[in-house]
Design an enzyme around this catalytic site. Structure first.
Site, PDB file in Angstrom:
ATOM      1  N   GLY A 108       0.772  -1.242   0.000  1.00 55.97           N
ATOM      2  CA  GLY A 108       0.000   0.000   0.000  1.00 55.97           C
ATOM      3  C   GLY A 108       0.798   1.283   0.000  1.00 55.97           C
ATOM      4  N   GLU A 163       4.062   3.765   6.366  1.00 54.35           N
ATOM      5  CA  GLU A 163       2.858   2.944   6.200  1.00 54.35           C
ATOM      6  C   GLU A 163       1.800   3.773   5.471  1.00 54.35           C
ATOM      7  OE1 GLU A 163       1.434   0.304   5.923  1.00 54.35           O
ATOM      8  OE2 GLU A 163       0.519  -0.490   7.735  1.00 54.35           O
ATOM      9  N   ASP A 164       0.974   3.110   4.690  1.00 52.00           N
ATOM     10  CA  ASP A 164      -0.093   3.831   3.982  1.00 52.00           C
ATOM     11  C   ASP A 164      -1.175   4.299   4.938  1.00 52.00           C
ATOM     12  OD1 ASP A 164      -0.902   1.230   4.527  1.00 52.00           O
ATOM     13  OD2 ASP A 164      -1.623   0.784   2.516  1.00 52.00           O
ATOM     14  N   ASP A 191      -4.785   1.504  11.074  1.00 55.13           N
ATOM     15  CA  ASP A 191      -6.147   1.210  11.509  1.00 55.13           C
ATOM     16  C   ASP A 191      -6.082   0.758  12.968  1.00 55.13           C
ATOM     17  OD1 ASP A 191      -8.779   0.482  11.647  1.00 55.13           O
ATOM     18  OD2 ASP A 191      -8.744  -0.936  10.002  1.00 55.13           O
ATOM     19  N   LYS A 245      -6.601   6.220  10.889  1.00 54.51           N
ATOM     20  CA  LYS A 245      -8.001   6.046  11.290  1.00 54.51           C
ATOM     21  C   LYS A 245      -7.989   6.011  12.801  1.00 54.51           C
ATOM     22  CE  LYS A 245      -9.710   3.024   7.601  1.00 54.51           C
ATOM     23  NZ  LYS A 245     -10.260   1.682   7.319  1.00 54.51           N
ATOM     24  N   PHE A 281     -13.676   2.598   4.794  1.00 50.04           N
ATOM     25  CA  PHE A 281     -12.679   1.900   3.999  1.00 50.04           C
ATOM     26  C   PHE A 281     -12.367   2.745   2.771  1.00 50.04           C
ATOM     27  CE2 PHE A 281     -10.639  -1.187   1.274  1.00 50.04           C
ATOM     28  CZ  PHE A 281      -9.856  -1.880   2.183  1.00 50.04           C
ATOM     29  N   VAL A 282     -11.085   3.018   2.573  1.00 50.45           N
ATOM     30  CA  VAL A 282     -10.694   3.887   1.461  1.00 50.45           C
ATOM     31  C   VAL A 282      -9.767   3.154   0.494  1.00 50.45           C
ATOM     32  CG1 VAL A 282     -11.012   6.097   2.636  1.00 50.45           C
ATOM     33  CG2 VAL A 282      -8.864   4.862   2.925  1.00 50.45           C
ATOM     34  N   ASP A 327      -5.751  -0.440  -1.759  1.00 55.43           N
ATOM     35  CA  ASP A 327      -6.505  -1.364  -2.613  1.00 55.43           C
ATOM     36  C   ASP A 327      -7.712  -1.977  -1.914  1.00 55.43           C
ATOM     37  OD1 ASP A 327      -4.903  -2.983  -0.779  1.00 55.43           O
ATOM     38  OD2 ASP A 327      -5.622  -4.677  -1.975  1.00 55.43           O
ATOM     39  N   ARG A 370      -5.467   0.724  -6.855  1.00 58.07           N
ATOM     40  CA  ARG A 370      -4.243   1.365  -6.371  1.00 58.07           C
ATOM     41  C   ARG A 370      -3.835   2.542  -7.245  1.00 58.07           C
ATOM     42  NH1 ARG A 370      -2.022  -2.030  -2.447  1.00 58.07           N
ATOM     43  NH2 ARG A 370      -2.244  -4.256  -2.795  1.00 58.07           N
TER      44      ARG A 370
HETATM   45  P1  XMP Z   1      -3.864  -2.300  11.022  1.00 54.36           P
HETATM   46  O1  XMP Z   1      -5.158  -2.753  11.621  1.00 54.36           O
HETATM   47  O2  XMP Z   1      -2.815  -3.355  11.055  1.00 54.36           O
HETATM   48  O3  XMP Z   1      -4.245  -2.062   9.512  1.00 54.36           O
HETATM   49  O4  XMP Z   1      -3.405  -0.981  11.599  1.00 54.36           O
HETATM   50  C1  XMP Z   1      -3.385  -1.417   8.646  1.00 54.36           C
HETATM   51  C2  XMP Z   1      -3.307  -2.137   7.345  1.00 54.36           C
HETATM   52  O5  XMP Z   1      -4.596  -2.488   6.899  1.00 54.36           O
HETATM   53  C3  XMP Z   1      -4.841  -2.025   5.605  1.00 54.36           C
HETATM   54  N1  XMP Z   1      -5.961  -1.063   5.658  1.00 54.36           N
HETATM   55  C4  XMP Z   1      -6.584  -0.565   4.614  1.00 54.36           C
HETATM   56  N2  XMP Z   1      -6.356  -0.737   3.300  1.00 54.36           N
HETATM   57  N3  XMP Z   1      -8.132   0.745   2.821  1.00 54.36           N
HETATM   58  C5  XMP Z   1      -7.136  -0.070   2.415  1.00 54.36           C
HETATM   59  O6  XMP Z   1      -6.938  -0.200   1.222  1.00 54.36           O
HETATM   60  C6  XMP Z   1      -8.425   0.968   4.115  1.00 54.36           C
HETATM   61  O7  XMP Z   1      -9.344   1.735   4.440  1.00 54.36           O
HETATM   62  C7  XMP Z   1      -7.599   0.261   5.061  1.00 54.36           C
HETATM   63  N4  XMP Z   1      -7.579   0.255   6.413  1.00 54.36           N
HETATM   64  C8  XMP Z   1      -6.559  -0.570   6.727  1.00 54.36           C
HETATM   65  C9  XMP Z   1      -3.584  -1.383   5.133  1.00 54.36           C
HETATM   66  O8  XMP Z   1      -2.977  -2.272   4.247  1.00 54.36           O
HETATM   67  C10 XMP Z   1      -2.703  -1.227   6.327  1.00 54.36           C
HETATM   68  O9  XMP Z   1      -1.395  -1.662   6.052  1.00 54.36           O
HETATM   69 MG    MG Z   2      -0.941  -2.298   3.921  1.00 56.01          MG
END
Ligand code: XMP
Ligand code: MG
Length: 176
Positions: free
Chosen positions: A42, A99-100, A103, A131, A152-153, A159, A165
């Site tokens: 990502g 990191e992208d 969450d 988030k 969710f984005v 993706d 992407r």
């Molecule tokens: P955690 O819970 O580990 O999640 O902090 C982070 C990873 O989850 C993916 N992620 C998303 N990917 N849209 C996405 O395309 C979203 O809204 C989203 N929320 C979480 C992301 O890969 C990240 O590394």
């Molecule tokens: Mg990711």
């Protein structure tokens, strides 16, 4: 492929904010060098843009690691899968983890734990999107692009099942 939903963050907003983040990082790491470690997939577009806003007087190395907590779909599986390890030595280096989107914080916490086996000089974290509402693992982000609600984005590297992407903006995904 279904069209992604409405634009949450425009291309211009992203470009402006990423430039600001690069300027801040350049200021903070003045006179030092930086090992940027990106979490694939990502973050690849974000990193490509971000490092070009880091001042050319700062030597920058780039490494990638593949970590997955989502599998396919829009909910975190709660398990972390590490598919690619860091190949360069990070001993004695100032590391910027990129990191992208953050969450629950599981992914970043896992990568931080992995880095503990290396004698880094420092570790900071940059994320394009945070988030805030769903944090289960406490983490402080040093550089954050945008705070968003719990939606969710996709787009700009993000993706759904490997799609979207390539979008230039961040979109809220349409209910499927
Ligand atoms: P955690 O819970 O580990 O999640 O902090 C982070 C990873 O989850 C993916 N992620 C998303 N990917 N849209 C996405 O395309 C979203 O809204 C989203 N929320 C979480 C992301 O890969 C990240 O590394
Ligand atoms: Mg990711």
């Amino acid at each position: 492929m279904k069209p992604a939903g409405s634009v949450l963050i425009s291309e211009l907003e992203i470009q402006r904010r990423v430039a600001e983040m690069g300027a801040q990082i350049s200021e903070d790491y003045k006179g030092r060098s930086l090992a940027v470690v990106g979490i694939l997939k990502g973050s690849f577009i974000f990193i490509a843009d971000l490092i070009r806003h880091i001042d050319s007087s700062i030597p920058v190395e780039v490494e990638f690691i593949t970590v997955n907590s989502y599998g396919s779909g829009t909910a975190s599986s709660g398990e972390l899968r590490m598919d690619r390890n860091i190949e360069i030595s990070l001993d004695g280096k100032d590391v910027l983890l990129v990191e992208d989107i953050v969450d629950s914080g599981l992914t970043l916490q896992g990568v931080r734990d992995l880095l503990k086996t290396q004698k880094t000089r420092s570790v900071r974290i940059a994320a394009l999107i945070e988030k805030k509402s769903k944090r289960r693992y406490p983490l402080t982000l040093d550089y954050t692009g945008f705070h968003i609600p719990d939606v969710f984005v996709v787009g700009y590297g993000l993706d759904l099942d490997q799609q979207y992407r390539n979008l230039k903006e961040i979109h809220i995904l349409n209910a499927q």
